[in-house]
Design an enzyme around this catalytic site. Sequence first.
Site, PDB file in Angstrom:
ATOM      1  N   GLU A  84       8.099  -3.659   3.397  1.00  0.00           N
ATOM      2  CA  GLU A  84       9.124  -3.263   2.407  1.00  0.00           C
ATOM      3  C   GLU A  84      10.052  -2.188   2.978  1.00  0.00           C
ATOM      4  OE1 GLU A  84       6.968  -4.433  -1.736  1.00  0.00           O
ATOM      5  OE2 GLU A  84       6.968  -2.328  -1.239  1.00  0.00           O
ATOM      6  N   GLU A 133       3.740 -11.073  -0.727  1.00  0.00           N
ATOM      7  CA  GLU A 133       3.129 -10.336  -1.843  1.00  0.00           C
ATOM      8  C   GLU A 133       3.641 -10.907  -3.146  1.00  0.00           C
ATOM      9  OE1 GLU A 133       3.308  -6.036  -1.997  1.00  0.00           O
ATOM     10  OE2 GLU A 133       3.163  -5.890   0.185  1.00  0.00           O
TER      11      GLU A 133
HETATM   12  C1  BG6 Z   1       4.207  -3.206  -2.766  1.00  0.00           C
HETATM   13  C2  BG6 Z   1       3.436  -2.704  -1.613  1.00  0.00           C
HETATM   14  O1  BG6 Z   1       5.118  -2.199  -3.041  1.00  0.00           O
HETATM   15  O2  BG6 Z   1       3.611  -3.451  -3.980  1.00  0.00           O
HETATM   16  C3  BG6 Z   1       1.950  -2.635  -1.816  1.00  0.00           C
HETATM   17  O3  BG6 Z   1       3.750  -3.333  -0.412  1.00  0.00           O
HETATM   18  C4  BG6 Z   1       1.647  -2.297  -3.255  1.00  0.00           C
HETATM   19  O4  BG6 Z   1       1.439  -1.724  -0.913  1.00  0.00           O
HETATM   20  C5  BG6 Z   1       2.200  -3.411  -4.135  1.00  0.00           C
HETATM   21  O5  BG6 Z   1       0.301  -2.081  -3.515  1.00  0.00           O
HETATM   22  C6  BG6 Z   1       1.878  -3.290  -5.610  1.00  0.00           C
HETATM   23  O6  BG6 Z   1       2.229  -2.024  -6.076  1.00  0.00           O
HETATM   24  P1  BG6 Z   1       1.198  -1.103  -6.836  1.00  0.00           P
HETATM   25  O7  BG6 Z   1       1.938   0.136  -7.112  1.00  0.00           O
HETATM   26  O8  BG6 Z   1       0.830  -1.832  -8.080  1.00  0.00           O
HETATM   27  O9  BG6 Z   1       0.038  -0.921  -5.928  1.00  0.00           O
END
Ligand code: BG6
Length: 476
Positions: A179, A371
């Site tokens: 990211e 993701e």
């Molecule tokens: C992304 C990241 O921002 O979202 C992860 O690459 C992160 O590291 C994921 O865990 C989900 O966000 P959060 O705040 O729910 O953990």
Amino acid sequence: MGLRKDFLWGGATAANQCEGGYNEGGRGLANVDVAPIGEDREAVISGNMKMFDFDENHRYPAKVGIDMYHRYKEDIALFGEMGFKTYRLSIAWTRIFPKGDELEPNEEGLQFYEDLFKECHKYGIEPLVTITHFDCPMHLIKEYGGWRNRKMVEFYERLCKVLFTRYKGLVKYWLTFNEINMILHAPFMGAGLYFEEGENKEQVKYQAAHHELVSSAVATKIAHEIDPENQVGCMLAAGANYPYNCRPEDVWASRQADRSSYFFIDVQSRGEYPAYVLKQLEREGITIQMEEGDKELLKNNTVDFISFSYYSSHVTTTENNVEKTDGNAFSSVKNPYLDSSEWGWQIDPLGLRITMNDIYDRYQKPLFIVENGLGAIDEPDENGNITDDYRIDYLSKHIQAMKDAVETDGVDLLGYTTWGCIDLVSAGTGEMKKRYGFIYVDLDNEGNGTLERRKKKSFDWYKKVIATNGEDLSND
Ligand code: BG6
């Protein structure tokens, strides 16, 4: 025509959110270790509160993570059981170079990942490796100011050379920076940037971004030189911006918001700073120091594929007094047409299809969704079972939208890895109770629990999805 036959189904994690073992195997301290759970986390990860070491008043969940450092064999066996074709994980820089500026790497750290990659291959799982997922050695922050310093390019290059050489034949898919646009929103977490009083933050962030972009091009270059089989991707926190209403001002504001993120990928994929960003920097009085050769380097070493995270779309407006809601690092105007997760992140499967089309139209390179997932509270019943139908519902709708983008719209997609395939520490909040996994980990926000792993209902569901290459998404 369905998804490609060699479609890379799997799950994703990041070292700092799951490994723990923060002081084992010769590992050094990193920015991600000193991000506490609780109300100060936000100020720390955005570079506004100085936290360069542990203190007694805070708890630091990354110290233990979910203890994957010691349990990775058990965890990878479960991924293998689900039929994963790929597992996205990140390297903790401080396991390889504990301080970051050493000339020689730490053998124990290198061996740890070698063993882990071999374990993946035992199950036919192709590792997909993020070189830096938010982590930066604390020594480099204290001594050099993190990514604001040009020296970081040299340290990162050394790290990459070591990784590509040592893991040749074991790892083929690499992501340079997780990211990368997060540097604008959470700069201490994204780039080890802490701001002194009165500093021009935007100037610092864009200079640091330039160093990361140059480093990403250097990594791509040497990855290809060391092994032509290597495939290198960039990684964006994505999610299309919608105008709040059809007033041209809102449409324009949403375009601007999209560009603030696409800027990074424009450089990494097209190889040059786009005109709109050069104009923006000029307007804002920001000057980026470039070295001779930077432009050629960026132009000649663009990425092979575009990866991104997608949790939600966003809404933009020029109006005041509109309701806001939380999202992945950046808050958004609340979209009245969408439901939200327990953390206020809005749920928009069609937004994934829209985002995929936007990105593919823009770059025409293969995409990789690395993701996607639902952070939710899971309550085991009296028998310890977790019936996470809400997660199955979220994922099945997103996978359907992804298939529509591929099958109906013709987007070229390499694979899909769900975020937090095993429960892990939240990056945004530091919580454990915000769970994404198919595998439950017995650990709570206070750090209590046995760390035992347990399959949720979604475990078997995802196994079936993979076995049918996404044809059967039903929940029965
Ligand atoms: C992304 C990241 O921002 O979202 C992860 O690459 C992160 O590291 C994921 O865990 C989900 O966000 P959060 O705040 O729910 O953990």
